[in-house]
Design a protein around this motif. Structure first.
Motif, PDB file in Angstrom:
ATOM      1  N   GLY A   1       0.814  -1.206   0.000  1.00  0.00           N
ATOM      2  CA  GLY A   1       0.000   0.000   0.000  1.00  0.00           C
ATOM      3  C   GLY A   1       0.851   1.260   0.000  1.00  0.00           C
ATOM      4  N   LEU A   2       1.931   1.239   0.775  1.00  0.00           N
ATOM      5  CA  LEU A   2       2.800   2.412   0.860  1.00  0.00           C
ATOM      6  C   LEU A   2       3.530   2.687  -0.451  1.00  0.00           C
ATOM      7  N   ILE A   3       3.743   1.639  -1.245  1.00  0.00           N
ATOM      8  CA  ILE A   3       4.421   1.834  -2.533  1.00  0.00           C
ATOM      9  C   ILE A   3       3.664   2.839  -3.396  1.00  0.00           C
ATOM     10  N   PHE A   4       2.328   2.776  -3.347  1.00  0.00           N
ATOM     11  CA  PHE A   4       1.510   3.637  -4.205  1.00  0.00           C
ATOM     12  C   PHE A   4       1.604   5.115  -3.817  1.00  0.00           C
ATOM     13  N   PHE A   5       2.095   5.391  -2.618  1.00  0.00           N
ATOM     14  CA  PHE A   5       2.241   6.782  -2.182  1.00  0.00           C
ATOM     15  C   PHE A   5       3.661   7.305  -2.382  1.00  0.00           C
ATOM     16  N   LYS A   6       4.504   6.518  -3.028  1.00  0.00           N
ATOM     17  CA  LYS A   6       5.905   6.890  -3.228  1.00  0.00           C
ATOM     18  C   LYS A   6       6.267   7.034  -4.705  1.00  0.00           C
ATOM     19  N   LYS A   7       5.288   7.385  -5.523  1.00  0.00           N
ATOM     20  CA  LYS A   7       5.499   7.596  -6.955  1.00  0.00           C
ATOM     21  C   LYS A   7       6.158   6.396  -7.645  1.00  0.00           C
ATOM     22  N   PRO A   8       5.488   5.226  -7.632  1.00  0.00           N
ATOM     23  CA  PRO A   8       6.091   4.022  -8.222  1.00  0.00           C
ATOM     24  C   PRO A   8       6.329   4.140  -9.724  1.00  0.00           C
ATOM     25  N   TYR A   9       5.424   4.850 -10.428  1.00  0.00           N
ATOM     26  CA  TYR A   9       5.618   4.979 -11.879  1.00  0.00           C
ATOM     27  C   TYR A   9       6.896   5.749 -12.176  1.00  0.00           C
ATOM     28  N   TRP A  10       7.141   6.813 -11.422  1.00  0.00           N
ATOM     29  CA  TRP A  10       8.361   7.613 -11.603  1.00  0.00           C
ATOM     30  C   TRP A  10       9.591   6.763 -11.298  1.00  0.00           C
ATOM     31  N   ALA A  11       9.507   5.966 -10.222  1.00  0.00           N
ATOM     32  CA  ALA A  11      10.635   5.095  -9.852  1.00  0.00           C
ATOM     33  C   ALA A  11      10.893   4.060 -10.940  1.00  0.00           C
ATOM     34  N   PHE A  12       9.812   3.501 -11.513  1.00  0.00           N
ATOM     35  CA  PHE A  12       9.945   2.521 -12.592  1.00  0.00           C
ATOM     36  C   PHE A  12      10.590   3.167 -13.816  1.00  0.00           C
ATOM     37  N   LYS A  13      10.137   4.349 -14.147  1.00  0.00           N
ATOM     38  CA  LYS A  13      10.635   5.046 -15.333  1.00  0.00           C
ATOM     39  C   LYS A  13      12.114   5.361 -15.221  1.00  0.00           C
ATOM     40  N   LYS A  14      12.581   5.674 -14.015  1.00  0.00           N
ATOM     41  CA  LYS A  14      13.969   6.059 -13.809  1.00  0.00           C
ATOM     42  C   LYS A  14      14.890   4.860 -13.532  1.00  0.00           C
ATOM     43  N   SER A  15      14.322   3.667 -13.489  1.00  0.00           N
ATOM     44  CA  SER A  15      15.096   2.488 -13.093  1.00  0.00           C
ATOM     45  C   SER A  15      15.865   1.877 -14.259  1.00  0.00           C
ATOM     46  N   THR A  16      16.750   0.945 -13.924  1.00  0.00           N
ATOM     47  CA  THR A  16      17.509   0.200 -14.920  1.00  0.00           C
ATOM     48  C   THR A  16      16.664  -0.960 -15.449  1.00  0.00           C
ATOM     49  N   PHE A  17      17.207  -1.673 -16.437  1.00  0.00           N
ATOM     50  CA  PHE A  17      16.495  -2.817 -17.017  1.00  0.00           C
ATOM     51  C   PHE A  17      16.196  -3.869 -15.956  1.00  0.00           C
ATOM     52  N   LEU A  18      17.077  -3.993 -14.962  1.00  0.00           N
ATOM     53  CA  LEU A  18      16.910  -5.033 -13.954  1.00  0.00           C
ATOM     54  C   LEU A  18      15.644  -4.788 -13.131  1.00  0.00           C
ATOM     55  N   ILE A  19      15.454  -3.565 -12.669  1.00  0.00           N
ATOM     56  CA  ILE A  19      14.252  -3.215 -11.897  1.00  0.00           C
ATOM     57  C   ILE A  19      13.015  -3.359 -12.767  1.00  0.00           C
ATOM     58  N   LYS A  20      13.106  -2.910 -14.008  1.00  0.00           N
ATOM     59  CA  LYS A  20      11.960  -3.014 -14.919  1.00  0.00           C
ATOM     60  C   LYS A  20      11.587  -4.481 -15.130  1.00  0.00           C
ATOM     61  N   GLY A  21      12.582  -5.331 -15.384  1.00  0.00           N
ATOM     62  CA  GLY A  21      12.317  -6.754 -15.576  1.00  0.00           C
ATOM     63  C   GLY A  21      11.728  -7.400 -14.334  1.00  0.00           C
ATOM     64  N   ILE A  22      12.242  -7.013 -13.163  1.00  0.00           N
ATOM     65  CA  ILE A  22      11.751  -7.562 -11.898  1.00  0.00           C
ATOM     66  C   ILE A  22      10.278  -7.250 -11.703  1.00  0.00           C
ATOM     67  N   LEU A  23       9.896  -5.993 -11.938  1.00  0.00           N
ATOM     68  CA  LEU A  23       8.487  -5.613 -11.743  1.00  0.00           C
ATOM     69  C   LEU A  23       7.587  -6.281 -12.773  1.00  0.00           C
ATOM     70  N   LEU A  24       8.025  -6.315 -14.030  1.00  0.00           N
ATOM     71  CA  LEU A  24       7.217  -6.950 -15.074  1.00  0.00           C
ATOM     72  C   LEU A  24       7.014  -8.432 -14.779  1.00  0.00           C
ATOM     73  N   TYR A  25       8.057  -9.087 -14.287  1.00  0.00           N
ATOM     74  CA  TYR A  25       7.945 -10.504 -13.914  1.00  0.00           C
ATOM     75  C   TYR A  25       6.941 -10.690 -12.787  1.00  0.00           C
ATOM     76  N   PHE A  26       7.011  -9.822 -11.788  1.00  0.00           N
ATOM     77  CA  PHE A  26       6.056  -9.898 -10.679  1.00  0.00           C
ATOM     78  C   PHE A  26       4.620  -9.717 -11.180  1.00  0.00           C
ATOM     79  N   LEU A  27       4.401  -8.721 -12.040  1.00  0.00           N
ATOM     80  CA  LEU A  27       3.054  -8.436 -12.523  1.00  0.00           C
ATOM     81  C   LEU A  27       2.515  -9.570 -13.395  1.00  0.00           C
ATOM     82  N   LEU A  28       3.344 -10.077 -14.309  1.00  0.00           N
ATOM     83  CA  LEU A  28       2.906 -11.163 -15.180  1.00  0.00           C
ATOM     84  C   LEU A  28       2.603 -12.420 -14.372  1.00  0.00           C
ATOM     85  N   GLY A  29       3.483 -12.748 -13.419  1.00  0.00           N
ATOM     86  CA  GLY A  29       3.252 -13.912 -12.572  1.00  0.00           C
ATOM     87  C   GLY A  29       1.987 -13.776 -11.749  1.00  0.00           C
ATOM     88  N   THR A  30       1.741 -12.577 -11.237  1.00  0.00           N
ATOM     89  CA  THR A  30       0.530 -12.333 -10.449  1.00  0.00           C
ATOM     90  C   THR A  30      -0.722 -12.535 -11.283  1.00  0.00           C
TER      91      THR A  30
END
Length: 399
Positions: free
Chosen positions: A320-349
């Motif tokens: 819940g707290l993630i949504f109050f910390k600008k996750p989209y901005w953090a994703f946009k500024k991240s490296t391929f590793l963070i992007k891949g990690i989140l996409l894997y989590f979302l697809l698996g979910t």
């Protein structure tokens, strides 16, 4: 336990305890964390052993069945494309030939799961560089790092005989190898082969998500993105038909997927342990919530459900707290590793939310996903905190 059991168990403990010394450049705080994780993980492994010994489970079958089978019989099972047959084969030498005890087998698998945590900590260090700032991140006034890694469910299913410990290790190794492909390509190949043998759809998810993550990385040049994406696509297509055959899905047409997910969720909500949940009429957001954050306190039916409920409540607050910390901005500024990690989590979910209807199975399956949500969450908190400090340091925006 025989003398051989005692010797091998002692060797396992010694290797596990000293793994921290094989981490290049590991600081004293990092070694302290690894020490704490080691004792906690193997403590949970001992609990796993006595719990499964008392109440039964797949681990007992995976260890006992090879004792009574010939190698030829096991290979026949393996040749039928059965992941269970592979578990028999893996356990054939320690269980059948060496006649090691069930306890020793659990400790051996616990070492594999703990090694997965070592790779996760190395990945965390690669992303953040230093754990000092992570230690300042808090949830309700309590430091998030490193204590978020001590949630029992992360350790329970990765500390005993079974596919879960092997897969947990192979996913952590896969992500770790991506940080330096030139030097770690052989380890990467091992992680791919192991994952394909146990649960090939997970490797399909990893290849797809990290392939996309590479193409979204702003630090790479166009030709580099094209090359890396091509490599991942070739890997994806190479195993695609095998995965469909493994999960017994004939095609990716909407009707075939709908029929498959309906059948799976219907079958899996029938539980021998009373943890079945009929998700057939749930909306997708409720299915996803059920997969990620249940059992909660209203689902309690035993001591393990109490522990799981507390853990899920912590993860729910963290998410819940993630949504109050600008996750989209953090994703946009991240490296391929963070992007891949989140996409894997979302697809698996998305995938598991549609097919699972048993809380016990959900706890095991989401163990492959939640660690990566935690890393993305830590990155989001870290990015938000760093940006906030930068604004305070330069409120006018002047350079």
């Amino acid at each position: 336990m025989t003398l051989l059991d005692i010797c091998i168990t002692a060797i396992v403990f010694l290797i596990g305890y000293n793994l921290k010394n094989f981490s290049k450049g590991a600081s004293k705080p990092e070694k302290k964390i690894l020490n704490q994780l080691f004792f906690f993980h193997f403590g949970i492994a001992i609990i796993f052993h006595f719990y499964i010994s008392s109440f039964g489970g797949d681990a007992v079958h995976y260890w006992d069945a090879p004792k009574e089978m010939s190698l030829e019989a096991i290979m026949n099972v393996v040749n039928r494309g059965s992941a269970t047959g592979l578990m028999y084969l893996i356990n054939y030498i320690p269980s059948h030939l060496l006649q090691l005890s069930f306890f020793t087998g659990n400790m051996m698998y616990a070492l594999l799961g703990y090694l997965g945590f070592v790779y996760i900590l190395r990945t965390t260090k690669y992303i953040f560089g230093d754990f000092t700032e992570l230690a300042e991140l808090k949830l309700f006034g309590i430091p998030i790092f490193p204590w978020i890694w001590f949630l029992p469910n992360f350790h329970f299913w990765s500390s005993g005989i079974g596919k879960d410990a092997i897969l947990f290790f192979s996913i952590a190794l896969f992500v770790y190898c991506l940080q330096n492909l030139r030097k770690r390509w052989l380890l990467l190949l091992i992680s791919i082969v192991v994952s394909l043998a146990i649960r090939p759809h997970i490797m399909l998810f990893l290849l797809a998500c990290f392939g996309i993550g590479f193409t979204m990385d702003g630090s790479l040049k166009a030709y580099q993105k094209l090359f890396v994406f091509a490599v991942f696509i070739v890997g994806f297509l190479s195993i695609f038909n095998y995965v469909l055959e493994f999960i017994q899905l004939e095609s990716l047409e909407a009707t075939a997927i709908d029929e498959y997910t309906s059948t799976r969720s219907s079958n899996l909500n029938k539980s021998r342990t009373g943890s079945g949940v009929d998700i057939t009429n749930y909306s997708f957001p409720l299915k996803a919530f059920t997969f990620l954050y249940r059992p909660l306190f209203f689902d309690i039916n035993g001591i393990l459900a109490v522990v799981a409920s507390i853990e899920n409540f912590i993860l729910l607050c963290f998410s819940g707290l993630i949504f109050f910390k600008k996750p989209y901005w953090a994703f946009k500024k991240s490296t391929f590793l963070i992007k891949g990690i989140l996409l894997y989590f979302l697809l698996g979910t998305v995938a598991f939310s549609l097919i699972l209807g048993n809380l016990g199975i959900m706890l095991r399956q989401k163990n492959m996903l939640m660690p990566w949500l935690i890393i993305f969450g830590l990155w989001t908190f870290y990015s938000f905190s760093k940006n906030k400090r930068a604004i305070y340091a330069n409120p006018t925006g002047n350079k």
